[in-house]
Motif scaffolding. Structure first.
Motif, PDB file in Angstrom:
ATOM      1  N   THR A 153       0.764  -1.231  -0.053  1.00  0.00           N
ATOM      2  CA  THR A 153      -0.090   0.174  -0.042  1.00  0.00           C
ATOM      3  C   THR A 153       0.751   1.219  -0.192  1.00  0.00           C
ATOM      4  N   SER A 154       0.132   2.457  -0.206  1.00  0.00           N
ATOM      5  CA  SER A 154       1.112   3.604  -0.175  1.00  0.00           C
ATOM      6  C   SER A 154       1.342   4.087   1.347  1.00  0.00           C
ATOM      7  N   GLU A 155       2.220   5.064   1.508  1.00  0.00           N
ATOM      8  CA  GLU A 155       2.691   5.390   2.644  1.00  0.00           C
ATOM      9  C   GLU A 155       1.297   6.041   3.435  1.00  0.00           C
ATOM     10  N   LYS A 156       0.541   7.114   2.766  1.00  0.00           N
ATOM     11  CA  LYS A 156      -0.588   7.689   3.160  1.00  0.00           C
ATOM     12  C   LYS A 156      -1.575   6.828   3.642  1.00  0.00           C
ATOM     13  N   PHE A 157      -1.873   5.776   2.631  1.00  0.00           N
ATOM     14  CA  PHE A 157      -3.053   5.079   2.778  1.00  0.00           C
ATOM     15  C   PHE A 157      -2.828   4.209   4.037  1.00  0.00           C
ATOM     16  N   PHE A 158      -1.720   3.491   4.200  1.00  0.00           N
ATOM     17  CA  PHE A 158      -1.285   2.647   5.308  1.00  0.00           C
ATOM     18  C   PHE A 158      -1.328   3.600   6.468  1.00  0.00           C
ATOM     19  N   THR A 159      -0.968   4.846   6.605  1.00  0.00           N
ATOM     20  CA  THR A 159      -1.156   5.572   7.967  1.00  0.00           C
ATOM     21  C   THR A 159      -2.637   5.890   8.223  1.00  0.00           C
ATOM     22  N   SER A 160      -3.346   6.043   7.192  1.00  0.00           N
ATOM     23  CA  SER A 160      -4.752   6.528   7.323  1.00  0.00           C
ATOM     24  C   SER A 160      -5.826   5.397   7.583  1.00  0.00           C
ATOM     25  N   ASN A 161      -5.427   4.328   7.157  1.00  0.00           N
ATOM     26  CA  ASN A 161      -6.336   3.122   7.100  1.00  0.00           C
ATOM     27  C   ASN A 161      -6.138   1.881   7.971  1.00  0.00           C
ATOM     28  N   LEU A 162      -4.874   1.437   7.892  1.00  0.00           N
ATOM     29  CA  LEU A 162      -4.273   0.314   8.440  1.00  0.00           C
ATOM     30  C   LEU A 162      -3.450   0.338   9.670  1.00  0.00           C
ATOM     31  N   GLY A 163      -2.351   1.155   9.670  1.00  0.00           N
ATOM     32  CA  GLY A 163      -1.743   1.337  10.925  1.00  0.00           C
ATOM     33  C   GLY A 163      -1.124   0.322  11.629  1.00  0.00           C
ATOM     34  N   ARG A 164      -1.244   0.420  13.159  1.00  0.00           N
ATOM     35  CA  ARG A 164      -0.807  -0.299  14.001  1.00  0.00           C
ATOM     36  C   ARG A 164      -1.342  -1.812  14.016  1.00  0.00           C
ATOM     37  N   ALA A 165      -2.444  -2.158  13.586  1.00  0.00           N
ATOM     38  CA  ALA A 165      -3.102  -3.389  13.457  1.00  0.00           C
ATOM     39  C   ALA A 165      -2.295  -4.281  12.520  1.00  0.00           C
ATOM     40  N   PHE A 166      -1.438  -3.721  11.689  1.00  0.00           N
ATOM     41  CA  PHE A 166      -0.851  -4.568  10.578  1.00  0.00           C
ATOM     42  C   PHE A 166       0.456  -4.240  10.756  1.00  0.00           C
ATOM     43  N   ALA A 167       0.979  -3.751  11.857  1.00  0.00           N
ATOM     44  CA  ALA A 167       2.414  -3.509  11.873  1.00  0.00           C
ATOM     45  C   ALA A 167       3.343  -4.580  11.716  1.00  0.00           C
ATOM     46  N   HIS A 168       2.616  -5.798  12.327  1.00  0.00           N
ATOM     47  CA  HIS A 168       3.541  -6.960  12.548  1.00  0.00           C
ATOM     48  C   HIS A 168       3.530  -7.958  11.378  1.00  0.00           C
ATOM     49  N   TYR A 169       2.909  -7.144  10.216  1.00  0.00           N
ATOM     50  CA  TYR A 169       3.126  -7.812   8.926  1.00  0.00           C
ATOM     51  C   TYR A 169       4.378  -7.378   8.196  1.00  0.00           C
ATOM     52  N   PRO A 170       4.937  -8.102   7.127  1.00  0.00           N
ATOM     53  CA  PRO A 170       5.996  -7.625   6.254  1.00  0.00           C
ATOM     54  C   PRO A 170       5.032  -6.576   5.343  1.00  0.00           C
ATOM     55  N   TYR A 181       6.680   7.523  -4.302  1.00  0.00           N
ATOM     56  CA  TYR A 181       7.369   7.811  -5.441  1.00  0.00           C
ATOM     57  C   TYR A 181       8.119   9.040  -4.973  1.00  0.00           C
ATOM     58  N   SER A 182       9.182   8.751  -4.537  1.00  0.00           N
ATOM     59  CA  SER A 182       9.987  10.193  -3.901  1.00  0.00           C
ATOM     60  C   SER A 182      11.433   9.445  -3.789  1.00  0.00           C
ATOM     61  N   SER A 183      12.278  10.793  -3.299  1.00  0.00           N
ATOM     62  CA  SER A 183      13.668  10.385  -3.257  1.00  0.00           C
ATOM     63  C   SER A 183      13.977   9.881  -1.623  1.00  0.00           C
ATOM     64  N   ASN A 184      12.799  10.325  -1.004  1.00  0.00           N
ATOM     65  CA  ASN A 184      12.845  10.160   0.666  1.00  0.00           C
ATOM     66  C   ASN A 184      12.237   8.687   0.871  1.00  0.00           C
ATOM     67  N   GLN A 185      12.799   8.080   1.699  1.00  0.00           N
ATOM     68  CA  GLN A 185      12.267   6.960   2.112  1.00  0.00           C
ATOM     69  C   GLN A 185      10.959   6.817   2.924  1.00  0.00           C
ATOM     70  N   PRO A 186      10.118   5.989   2.925  1.00  0.00           N
ATOM     71  CA  PRO A 186       8.774   5.894   3.564  1.00  0.00           C
ATOM     72  C   PRO A 186       9.151   6.227   5.136  1.00  0.00           C
ATOM     73  N   ASN A 187       8.068   6.736   5.596  1.00  0.00           N
ATOM     74  CA  ASN A 187       8.250   7.045   7.050  1.00  0.00           C
ATOM     75  C   ASN A 187       6.751   6.777   7.735  1.00  0.00           C
ATOM     76  N   ILE A 188       6.589   5.538   8.047  1.00  0.00           N
ATOM     77  CA  ILE A 188       5.121   5.076   8.536  1.00  0.00           C
ATOM     78  C   ILE A 188       5.309   4.691   9.953  1.00  0.00           C
ATOM     79  N   GLY A 189       6.411   4.745  10.867  1.00  0.00           N
ATOM     80  CA  GLY A 189       6.529   4.598  12.131  1.00  0.00           C
ATOM     81  C   GLY A 189       6.760   3.082  12.577  1.00  0.00           C
ATOM     82  N   TYR A 190       6.804   2.182  11.413  1.00  0.00           N
ATOM     83  CA  TYR A 190       6.923   0.985  11.543  1.00  0.00           C
ATOM     84  C   TYR A 190       8.027   0.408  10.624  1.00  0.00           C
TER      85      TYR A 190
END
Length: 521
Positions: free
Chosen positions: A255-272, A278-287
């Motif tokens: 999923t995308s960085e924004k979509f994960f943060t808005s809709n999935l989050g901590r409930a799926f943090a233990h999944y790969p 699409y940026s030169s900066n790495q994802p920052n989702i907290g997990y």
């Protein structure tokens, strides 16, 4: 004479009147005076000005051989020479203003600033570090032999299914070719929000077989409506649990960085996690995440569809291909049926587990007749196919029997040929033996004849030697006799005639003896 001042004033008034006549809606009279600004004169002046501007552009710096951007004035239409010029509109009572003269297109003094360079629409894979790609039907035909030369590709994810009934038309072809050319491959399902998670799961496992996977499966999560975030999380949980029960491993969630943060989050943090940004900066989702899709415009020449553009991804620091490898023999399914896996702690009505069943409408009489005709047609076709299959089996059995008979005949013929060859070999050996014996006999006979000839030659040589010895003895005797005669003649003082007779007698006897020896030889 008319004063010069009056002539000048008259000229100005006449010129003003001629300019105002078109504005009043009256056609101006035709004049041949070149000093009057008629339309034809204006047209010629504009053409001359354009020619001068073109010549100036060529001389000032148009060294590339291209034409200048100054366009010649368009020739007026035929109707414009007849129709009068339209006056200004009523709401626009302002006097007409002359348009400012246009500057030449290549005027360097007031040239427009060059446009800013646009960002590249594609990325050259050789210029960036990446680890894998994902493909679907949009990539079209792929030259796999050429793609194999790209050593940077460590894995390829291929779209398999979407929703409860859609199968990517190129999935089976793509996964077969990718594995054939040595790529590590995996499959992903695009999660739809229009059908139940279980039906989508069944669609996925019908196509993405365990034994065809080198990588753990992916659930592609990009849509929310008409669900809310809680319904999405519940459905994803059902799908992920079913994947884990069937494949024996947790799925990779894309999923995308924004979509994960808005809709999935901590409930799926233990999944790969597989995050798209699409940026030169790495994802920052907290997990922690494993894969990062950093571009969707990598230009791969072997790819014919989608303009050659492909999604590119790379591993997070400290992660590698080993984190997503799937081995069917090691990742064994749990001892839980798919039906039991569906019945987990979430409520079925909350997670859209079962779709409502629609009662099938009762078929009409015409539909029943058509169904009956179709059934009879299928039955006849089945019988025809069965008969054809039996005939084909019979032909095949006959062909096999003939082939077997032919093989046996060839075997017998081969045995006879081998027997003939063995007999011929035996005869050749006997012939060679007889020839050798005959040769030995001939050699022995020749040797015996040679020995006999040598013996005869030796005997003849011996006889000649004996004859020579006899002759030598006779000669000696003759000499002795002659000497004795001479001695006797000298002693007895024989007469000369007596001595001559003695010599002749001795010679005669000697000749007779020699003649006998020659006859013997």
């Amino acid at each position: 004479m008319i004063p010069k001042r009056i002539t000048t004033l008259y000229t100005i008034l006449l010129t003003t009147a001629l300019l105002l006549l078109p504005l009043a809606g009256v056609a101006a009279p035709q004049h041949t005076d070149i000093n009057k600004p008629t339309r034809e004169r204006v047209k010629k002046d504009k053409q001359q000005d354009n020619k001068k501007a073109n010549a100036t552009n060529k001389n000032d710096g148009n060294t590339s051989g291209k034409k200048a951007d100054v366009k010649p004035a368009a020739a007026p239409k035929k109707e414009e020479a007849v129709k009068p010029a339209a006056g200004p509109k009523k709401e626009d009572d302002k006097p007409l203003k002359a348009e400012p003269a246009k500057q030449p297109a290549n005027d360097t003094a007031k040239a427009a600033a060059p446009p800013k360079p646009k960002a590249p629409t594609t990325i050259n894979p050789a210029s960036v570090q990446f680890d894998g790609i994902d493909i679907s039907k949009h990539q079209g035909d792929i030259n796999w032999e050429e793609l194999k030369k790209n050593q940077s590709i460590k894995f390829i994810y291929i779209k398999a299914t979407e929703g409860s009934d859609f199968v990517d038309p190129r999935y089976h072809e793509n996964i077969r070719n990718a594995r054939k050319h040595g790529f590590k491959v995996g499959s992903y399902h695009f999660l739809s929000t229009r059908s139940a998670a279980t039906t989508q799961f069944y669609n996925f496992i019908r196509n993405a077989k365990r034994e065809d996977q080198d990588l753990i499966p992916i659930i592609d999560i990009e849509r929310l409506s008409p669900w809310n975030s809680q319904q999405l999380r519940d459905s994803v949980k059902v799908f992920a649990d079913l994947i884990e029960d069937y494949y024996g491993c947790k799925p990779l969630l894309y999923t995308s960085e924004k979509f994960f943060t808005s809709n999935l989050g901590r409930a799926f943090a233990h999944y790969p996690l597989f995050i798209a940004k699409y940026s030169s900066n790495q994802p920052n989702i907290g997990y922690k995440w494993i894969l990062w899709q950093f571009a969707d415009n990598g230009l791969f020449k072997p790819v014919k569809g989608n303009g050659g553009k492909v999604d590119m991804s790379r591993f997070a620091k400290g992660c590698s291909i080993n984190d997503i490898i799937y081995v069917p023999s090691k990742h064994k399914p749990k001892n839980i049926s798919v039906k039991d896996a569906v019945d987990h702690k979430e409520k079925p009505d909350k997670v859209n587990i079962a779709e409502p069943r629609k009662e099938a409408p009762k078929p009409s009489k015409r539909q029943q007749e058509e169904a009956q005709k179709q059934a009879e047609k299928e039955k006849k076709a089945k019988e025809r196919n069965k008969k054809l299959a039996e005939e084909e089996a019979k032909r095949k059995a006959e062909a096999d029997k003939k082939a077997q008979q032919k093989a046996e005949q060839q075997k017998r013929e081969k045995a006879r040929q081998q027997a003939r060859e063995a007999e011929a070999k035996k005869e050749a050996e006997a012939k060679a033996k007889r020839k050798a014996e005959a040769q030995r006999e001939a050699e022995a006979k020749a040797k015996k004849e040679a020995e006999a000839k040598a013996k005869r030659k030796a005997d003849a040589q011996k006889a000649r030697q004996q004859k020579a010895q006899r002759e030598a003895g006779n000669k000696t005797n003759k000499s002795n006799k002659t000497a004795s005669l001479m001695n006797s003649s000298s002693s007895s003082k024989l007469s000369q005639s007596q001595r001559n007779d003695s010599i002749r007698n001795a010679q005669y006897k000697g000749r007779k003896t020699n003649k006998s020896s020659a006859d013997n030889d």
